[in-house]
Design a protein around this motif. Sequence first.
Motif, mmCIF file in Angstrom:
data_model
loop_
_atom_site.group_PDB
_atom_site.id
_atom_site.type_symbol
_atom_site.label_atom_id
_atom_site.label_comp_id
_atom_site.label_asym_id
_atom_site.label_seq_id
_atom_site.Cartn_x
_atom_site.Cartn_y
_atom_site.Cartn_z
ATOM 1 N N THR A 115 0.855 -1.187 0.000
ATOM 2 C CA THR A 115 0.000 0.000 0.000
ATOM 3 C C THR A 115 0.889 1.235 0.000
ATOM 4 O OG1 THR A 115 -1.691 -1.223 1.217
ATOM 5 C CG2 THR A 115 -1.874 1.185 1.192
ATOM 6 N N THR A 116 0.770 2.069 -1.034
ATOM 7 C CA THR A 116 1.697 3.172 -1.238
ATOM 8 C C THR A 116 0.971 4.405 -1.768
ATOM 9 O OG1 THR A 116 2.164 2.337 -3.464
ATOM 10 C CG2 THR A 116 3.659 1.661 -1.706
ATOM 11 N N VAL A 117 1.641 5.545 -1.628
ATOM 12 C CA VAL A 117 1.113 6.792 -2.167
ATOM 13 C C VAL A 117 1.292 6.849 -3.684
ATOM 14 C CG1 VAL A 117 1.444 9.303 -2.182
ATOM 15 C CG2 VAL A 117 1.434 8.055 -0.017
ATOM 16 N N ALA A 118 2.405 6.320 -4.192
ATOM 17 C CA ALA A 118 2.683 6.302 -5.626
ATOM 18 C C ALA A 118 2.354 4.922 -6.197
ATOM 19 C CB ALA A 118 4.145 6.643 -5.884
ATOM 20 N N PRO A 119 2.017 4.836 -7.483
ATOM 21 C CA PRO A 119 1.597 3.550 -8.044
ATOM 22 C C PRO A 119 2.698 2.509 -8.120
ATOM 23 C CG PRO A 119 1.719 5.238 -9.744
ATOM 24 C CD PRO A 119 1.851 5.934 -8.441
ATOM 25 N N GLY A 120 3.932 2.934 -8.345
ATOM 26 C CA GLY A 120 5.015 1.975 -8.489
ATOM 27 C C GLY A 120 5.007 1.295 -9.855
ATOM 28 N N ARG A 121 5.927 0.354 -10.033
ATOM 29 C CA ARG A 121 6.107 -0.270 -11.358
ATOM 30 C C ARG A 121 5.065 -1.351 -11.648
ATOM 31 N NH1 ARG A 121 9.821 -3.332 -11.746
ATOM 32 N NH2 ARG A 121 10.471 -3.568 -9.566
ATOM 33 N N ARG A 122 4.378 -1.845 -10.634
ATOM 34 C CA ARG A 122 3.468 -2.977 -10.821
ATOM 35 C C ARG A 122 2.009 -2.539 -10.838
ATOM 36 N NH1 ARG A 122 5.143 -7.937 -9.486
ATOM 37 N NH2 ARG A 122 3.246 -8.484 -10.621
ATOM 38 N N ALA A 123 1.720 -1.340 -11.301
ATOM 39 C CA ALA A 123 0.354 -0.821 -11.256
ATOM 40 C C ALA A 123 -0.407 -1.121 -12.539
ATOM 41 C CB ALA A 123 0.370 0.682 -11.020
ATOM 42 N N ALA A 124 -1.698 -1.393 -12.394
ATOM 43 C CA ALA A 124 -2.585 -1.532 -13.544
ATOM 44 C C ALA A 124 -2.892 -0.154 -14.129
ATOM 45 C CB ALA A 124 -3.880 -2.221 -13.134
ATOM 46 N N THR A 125 -3.237 -0.122 -15.393
ATOM 47 C CA THR A 125 -3.703 1.098 -16.046
ATOM 48 C C THR A 125 -5.207 1.216 -15.848
ATOM 49 O OG1 THR A 125 -1.963 0.971 -17.712
ATOM 50 C CG2 THR A 125 -3.900 2.311 -18.256
ATOM 51 N N GLY A 126 -5.672 2.405 -15.548
ATOM 52 C CA GLY A 126 -7.099 2.632 -15.387
ATOM 53 C C GLY A 126 -7.753 3.001 -16.701
ATOM 54 N N PHE A 127 -9.007 2.568 -16.895
ATOM 55 C CA PHE A 127 -9.689 2.770 -18.168
ATOM 56 C C PHE A 127 -11.112 3.304 -17.974
ATOM 57 C CE2 PHE A 127 -6.571 -0.512 -19.137
ATOM 58 C CZ PHE A 127 -6.054 -0.091 -20.350
ATOM 59 N N LEU A 128 -11.588 4.001 -19.002
ATOM 60 C CA LEU A 128 -12.996 4.241 -19.201
ATOM 61 C C LEU A 128 -13.424 3.325 -20.345
ATOM 62 C CD1 LEU A 128 -15.654 5.862 -18.759
ATOM 63 C CD2 LEU A 128 -14.850 7.388 -20.568
ATOM 64 N N VAL A 129 -14.289 2.365 -20.083
ATOM 65 C CA VAL A 129 -14.744 1.422 -21.103
ATOM 66 C C VAL A 129 -15.953 2.024 -21.815
ATOM 67 C CG1 VAL A 129 -15.618 -0.905 -21.544
ATOM 68 C CG2 VAL A 129 -13.880 -0.526 -19.770
ATOM 69 N N ASP A 130 -15.863 2.132 -23.127
ATOM 70 C CA ASP A 130 -16.911 2.766 -23.923
ATOM 71 C C ASP A 130 -18.234 2.026 -23.766
ATOM 72 O OD1 ASP A 130 -17.317 4.841 -26.261
ATOM 73 O OD2 ASP A 130 -18.340 3.000 -26.864
ATOM 74 N N THR A 131 -19.306 2.770 -23.579
ATOM 75 C CA THR A 131 -20.616 2.164 -23.355
ATOM 76 C C THR A 131 -21.121 1.417 -24.581
ATOM 77 O OG1 THR A 131 -21.196 3.899 -21.769
ATOM 78 C CG2 THR A 131 -23.017 2.653 -22.727
ATOM 79 N N TYR A 132 -20.829 1.906 -25.791
ATOM 80 C CA TYR A 132 -21.437 1.363 -26.999
ATOM 81 C C TYR A 132 -20.475 0.546 -27.858
ATOM 82 C CZ TYR A 132 -24.911 4.743 -25.546
ATOM 83 O OH TYR A 132 -25.823 5.457 -24.813
ATOM 84 N N SER A 133 -19.289 0.299 -27.333
ATOM 85 C CA SER A 133 -18.340 -0.552 -28.052
ATOM 86 C C SER A 133 -17.432 -1.225 -27.035
ATOM 87 C CB SER A 133 -17.508 0.283 -29.043
ATOM 88 O OG SER A 133 -16.520 1.053 -28.344
ATOM 89 N N ASP A 134 -16.500 -2.013 -27.513
ATOM 90 C CA ASP A 134 -15.575 -2.712 -26.623
ATOM 91 C C ASP A 134 -14.269 -1.949 -26.430
ATOM 92 O OD1 ASP A 134 -17.307 -4.835 -26.213
ATOM 93 O OD2 ASP A 134 -16.623 -5.880 -28.012
ATOM 94 N N GLU A 135 -14.231 -0.697 -26.868
ATOM 95 C CA GLU A 135 -13.005 0.074 -26.717
ATOM 96 C C GLU A 135 -12.823 0.536 -25.279
ATOM 97 O OE1 GLU A 135 -10.662 3.888 -28.736
ATOM 98 O OE2 GLU A 135 -12.770 3.487 -29.225
ATOM 99 N N ALA A 136 -11.583 0.437 -24.797
ATOM 100 C CA ALA A 136 -11.246 0.899 -23.450
ATOM 101 C C ALA A 136 -10.274 2.065 -23.575
ATOM 102 C CB ALA A 136 -10.619 -0.224 -22.644
ATOM 103 N N HIS A 137 -10.660 3.227 -23.071
ATOM 104 C CA HIS A 137 -9.851 4.435 -23.178
ATOM 105 C C HIS A 137 -9.011 4.591 -21.901
ATOM 106 C CE1 HIS A 137 -12.451 5.785 -26.527
ATOM 107 N NE2 HIS A 137 -13.426 5.270 -25.802
ATOM 108 N N PRO A 138 -7.696 4.634 -21.993
ATOM 109 C CA PRO A 138 -6.882 4.854 -20.780
ATOM 110 C C PRO A 138 -7.173 6.208 -20.159
ATOM 111 C CG PRO A 138 -5.535 4.118 -22.633
ATOM 112 C CD PRO A 138 -6.865 4.476 -23.198
ATOM 113 N N GLU A 139 -7.289 6.227 -18.859
ATOM 114 C CA GLU A 139 -7.465 7.480 -18.133
ATOM 115 C C GLU A 139 -6.099 8.062 -17.783
ATOM 116 O OE1 GLU A 139 -10.025 9.160 -17.781
ATOM 117 O OE2 GLU A 139 -11.816 7.998 -17.305
#
Length: 458
Positions: A184-208
């Motif tokens: 548990t850390t303040v910074a994400p570090g090297r092992r962090a997942a990328t966060g996404f907004l998944v498009d409602t009307y398609s399967d595209e995932a937009h990185p936040e």
Amino acid sequence: MTDVGDRLGRMVRWVQAQARVPAVSAALHRSDRPLWQCTVGWTGNDTALDPETRFRIGSVTKTFTAVLTLQCRDDGLLDLDDPIGRHLDLPAHGELTVRRLLSHTAGLQREPYGDVWDTLRAPDADALLADLARAERVLPPGRRYHYSNLGMALLGRMVGELRGATWAEVLTERVLTPLGLTHTTVAPGRRAATGFLVDTYSDEAHPEPPTDFGAVGPAAQLWSTAGDMARWAAFLADPAALDAAGRVLAPATLDEMRWPVTMTDETLWSGGFGLGLILVPQGRRIMHVGHDGAMPGFLAAVYGRRGGEGTAGAMGAAVLGSSGTAAELFELTHRLLNAAVEHDPAEIEPWRPGPPAPEGVRGLLGRWWGEGFEYVFSWHDGALRARGADDPAGKPPAVFAPLPDQPDVYRTVSGREVGELLRLTRDERGTVVRMHWATYRFTRTQETFERYDFRAGS
């Protein structure tokens, strides 16, 4: 737990697929089983998804800031009813109390001044305080629940000032290290997942875009793993099991934090809020206690379970996901806890005989009448107890502790009339003939409220 683990894993995989979440990490902690973990999906970057992948936990961070604040109270650095301005030099709103800020009943606006979520630029410490006079009091203090990231940011700043360090430094030294929350850390570090907004009307995932919450960090900055967060949830539910020495927080203080201060929905009463903690009743005297979290591209739900038949000690679950819109993740944590108890309940401990009740207590055990109702006083687990003769199964009894400097006087330490005194009256032979509990008279037979001769034995 293999069969149950398969069942829980299927629940996680179903939500990941149906809610279209790029990555989900879930964990279940309980004192009587090994840690259960499950990961599904892909990180969105060149790191592999596994139990050590970190996700942003958003407002679950607030539970840590709340614990740090109660530590300050327990160490005598503040009182919860102090105005925060007594401990932090503020240009405005200094009269709001620590308790109101912890419970989101201070009426302070939700975010710092400015369009933080439009610009994704959080203020630094100086700007947070400099613009505080421009922040609104949107409701009178104590009027109702109104969530405020700004209020929690001020509490985090206060904790740092009182301890002579930054909020992050105090958090690491006084909570993360003692509880072994190494991921548990303040910074994400090297092992962090990328966060996404998944498009409602398609399967595209937009990185936040990555965001640093700056001086609002005490409200939402932390990153963690599901394993760490399940352990944290278990601590919030059963601190004595994970921190027997009370190095982080005394169990009685967690009891105080879990007590509902306000309802979050005044029409349904389906959830409450304590001191920094969300309370979600599950029925049958079962409560899930913890917090949800949301940041761009991430959702988190972290809850410990208290009460109910089959609930194991130190039981907590966490679900972390890399989608900012998959609300199904919030409910999954509660479903995992309920399913684990239903399909793998804690073992039933056999009853064993114990020592007899102390000589001075034996004569008062049994049935008594007060206010026209019947009560049963008993001695179990080394303590005097009382419960209504018609109380429903599972309702906790009142528990009493003797006052060492006052013979035949007890303090109610939990349950009905907590805090009130129980006073015994004996006749010349030493037999308890009358009791007063919270000043109400208790007698061996049912009596009216008519004038009574209070001479012992009458």
